[in-house]
Scaffold this active site. Structure first.
Site, PDB file in Angstrom:
ATOM      1  CE  LYS A 155      11.295  -0.029   2.581  1.00  6.92           C
ATOM      2  NZ  LYS A 155      10.295  -0.776   2.139  1.00  6.92           N
ATOM      3  CG  ASP A 182       8.997   1.659  -3.017  1.00 11.26           C
ATOM      4  OD1 ASP A 182       9.653   1.605  -4.090  1.00 11.26           O
ATOM      5  OD2 ASP A 182       8.610   0.620  -2.648  1.00 11.26           O
ATOM      6  CE  LYS A 203       5.810   0.594  -4.090  1.00 15.33           C
ATOM      7  NZ  LYS A 203       5.527  -0.818  -3.388  1.00 15.33           N
ATOM      8  CG  ASP A 261       8.496   1.913   1.530  1.00 12.90           C
ATOM      9  OD1 ASP A 261       7.726   1.259   2.144  1.00 12.90           O
ATOM     10  OD2 ASP A 261       9.151   1.469   0.583  1.00 12.90           O
ATOM     11  CG  ASP A 321       7.625  -2.469  -5.249  1.00 12.35           C
ATOM     12  OD1 ASP A 321       8.162  -1.422  -4.717  1.00 12.35           O
ATOM     13  OD2 ASP A 321       6.489  -2.810  -5.122  1.00 12.35           O
ATOM     14  CD  GLU A 346      11.825  -0.537  -1.736  1.00 11.42           C
ATOM     15  OE1 GLU A 346      11.380  -0.120  -0.676  1.00 11.42           O
ATOM     16  OE2 GLU A 346      11.386  -1.122  -2.747  1.00 11.42           O
ATOM     17  NE  ARG A 386      12.984  -8.034   0.291  1.00 10.55           N
ATOM     18  CZ  ARG A 386      11.730  -8.893  -0.111  1.00 10.55           C
ATOM     19  NH1 ARG A 386      12.125 -10.175  -0.534  1.00 10.55           N
ATOM     20  NH2 ARG A 386      10.671  -8.386   0.026  1.00 10.55           N
TER      21      ARG A 386
END
Length: 490
Positions: A254, A259, A266, A277, A336, A338, A340
């Site tokens: 990933k 993010d 967030k 991230d 959030d 995201e 996956r």
């Protein structure tokens, strides 16, 4: 990029000891069994070293711990660093001792008396790993560690034993640099360019742009990045070191370069850490670099999905439905969640194109795994006991904390959607498990697979044994060992 401090291996030179500048490092486990070099040093110090090793203070030190004897009489050195270490010890203890040397390393460098030590190569590895420092955005004079010389019994043999560790350290440093880099520097463009530059190491690198991703049907991945000015990309890195034409083992990462959470934004507090991230992609890149540097005799492919999750007028909304490359539809409940979505498409593409013998994906995926395991262990999820046990064994051997987590149909049922094939979240309870269940839907049943949730281990607020606070590079050592043991017979 950052590089490990150079370490030279030389034969022990007793006559050179009085004139050595910088620091002199010695290893001892008590007043008996001292090496000739340490006994010579003790005589030069008029017995001061021996008295300390026989003292109560030394007796209270744990293996791998160090203490300085400053400005020792009879020597030109600025200090003698005494490290408690048996001549024969576990790898982890030897690396801890090397790290203790690195923490005290200054511009004047050090001479390490490791004569006859069975773990001299591992001491050097620990020293190299802990000497890392991320400084490209600091102004002023750089604090560069001085030269390190290890005096050993057989320099050629120790250098040969240390060589694979040097490649691993280089890969770890590459990962740490990527994870530490701010998002205004490490854009999707810059990230892809850094990976493309590894072609000079012998990797085959391919960058898939948004137009290609659209043709492939990667609607889940593209939906994450549609609110950003930085285009989404998938980078494919191939290392052909094994049998020609044999199916590769696959690593998938990933790579969310920043993010915000998107429309499900967030909280402001701590959001600056979301530069990390992309940690999963960083580990994949570091492993691929290590394999190329040490000329691994294995076929491995590394794929990373590079996106930025931003909340502009084109951004994905809660309630949107996207279609994955597999063809399944996904109701986006929380923008959030995201990572996956990114992994779903890259996992499917990996299987369709490369038919791998197995897949391991890595992601800073859930805060829930930090609640479950803290910052000591990565969460391990798998559909294959044999592969999972092999990975856990490799992680233990390298001292990288990993703990297997459960999976099951009851968790999977929580992803049921009213309007699509699935939702991208399943509620707060068991959040890291339902995330893994989501990913498993994009893994074919006959493909051995592991998901590693590194949200708690990729970046630390304090020092660890082998790293200063910040990016750890967790996973490069364990995955390199897994590939070596599983495919190279070593």
């Amino acid at each position: 990029m950052s590089h490990p401090v150079p370490i030279q291996f030389r034969a022990t030179d007793l006559e050179a000891l009085p004139a050595l500048a910088g620091r002199i490092v010695v290893f001892a486990d008590g007043p008996t069994g001292l090496t000739p070099a340490v006994r010579r040093l003790d005589r030069l110090m008029r017995g001061g070293l021996g008295r300390f090793v026989a003292s109560e203070a030394f007796g209270k030190m744990k293996a791998g711990e160090a203490l300085d004897l400053a400005w020792p009489a009879g020597l030109a050195a600025e200090a003698v660093q005494v490290v408690r270490l048996p001549k024969r010890c576990e790898i982890a203890v030897a690396r801890k001792a090397g790290a203790a040397v690195a923490k005290a390393l200054g511009a004047s460098g050090a001479t390490v008396l490791a004569e006859g030590h069975a773990q001299a190569a591992e001491i050097a590895f620990g020293l190299a790993m802990r000497a890392y420092d991320f400084t490209p955005h600091k102004t002023g004079e750089a604090k560069v560690p001085g030269p390190v010389v290890m005096m050993v019994t057989n320099p050629e043999a120790v250098a040969a034993a240390a060589s694979p560790g040097a490649a691993v350290a280089e890969g770890v440093f590459f990962t740490r640099d990527l994870v530490n880099e701010p998002a205004n520097i490490l854009t999707t463009y810059d990230f892809a360019a850094r990976l493309a530059a590894m072609q000079e190491l012998g990797l085959e690198v391919e960058i898939l742009e948004e137009e290609q991703l659209e043709k492939l049907g990667m609607g889940a991945l593209l939906g994450v990045g549609q609110g950003s000015e930085s285009p989404s990309k998938v980078v494919v890195m191939q290392w052909h070191g094994g049998e020609k034409g044999a199916a590769p083992f696959a690593l998938v990462g990933k790579g969310v370069v920043f993010d915000t959470g998107g429309i499900s934004i967030k909280p402001a507090g701590g959001m600056e850490e979301m530069t990390m991230d992309m940690g999963g992609a960083g580990v994949v890149a570091g492993v691929m670099r290590t394999l190329a540097l040490r000329k691994a005799k294995a076929n491995v492919v590394g794929l990373v999905g590079l996106v930025e999750n931003m909340p502009d007028g084109r951004a994905q909304r809660p309630g949107d439905v996207v279609r994955s490359m597999k063809g399944d539809t996904i109701e986006v409940i929380n923008t959030d969640a995201e990572g996956r979505l990114v992994l779903a498409d890259v996992l499917w593409y990996t299987q369709e194109r490369f038919k791998p013998t197995g897949i391991i994906d890595l992601a800073t995926l859930t805060g829930a795994i930090i609640i479950a395991l803290g910052h000591e262990n990565t969460g391990v999820f798998s559909n294959d006991d044999e592969l999972c046990n092999a990975f856990l064994k490799a992680a233990r051997a390298e001292g990288e904390g990993a703990w297997r987590m459960p999976m099951g149909d009851a968790y999977d049922a929580k992803l049921k959607s009213r309007i699509a094939d699935m939702m991208n979240v399943g509620g707060r309870d068991g959040g890291s498990i339902t995330a893994a269940q989501f990913l498993q839907r994009f893994v074919k049943k006959d493909v051995p697979w592991i998901h590693l949730d590194i949200a708690g281990t990729a970046l630390l607020k304090g020092d660890s044994t082998l790293a200063p606070k910040g990016a750890t590079g967790w996973g490069v050592m364990a995955l390199n060992r897994l590939i070596r043991d599983r495919f190279e017979g070593k």
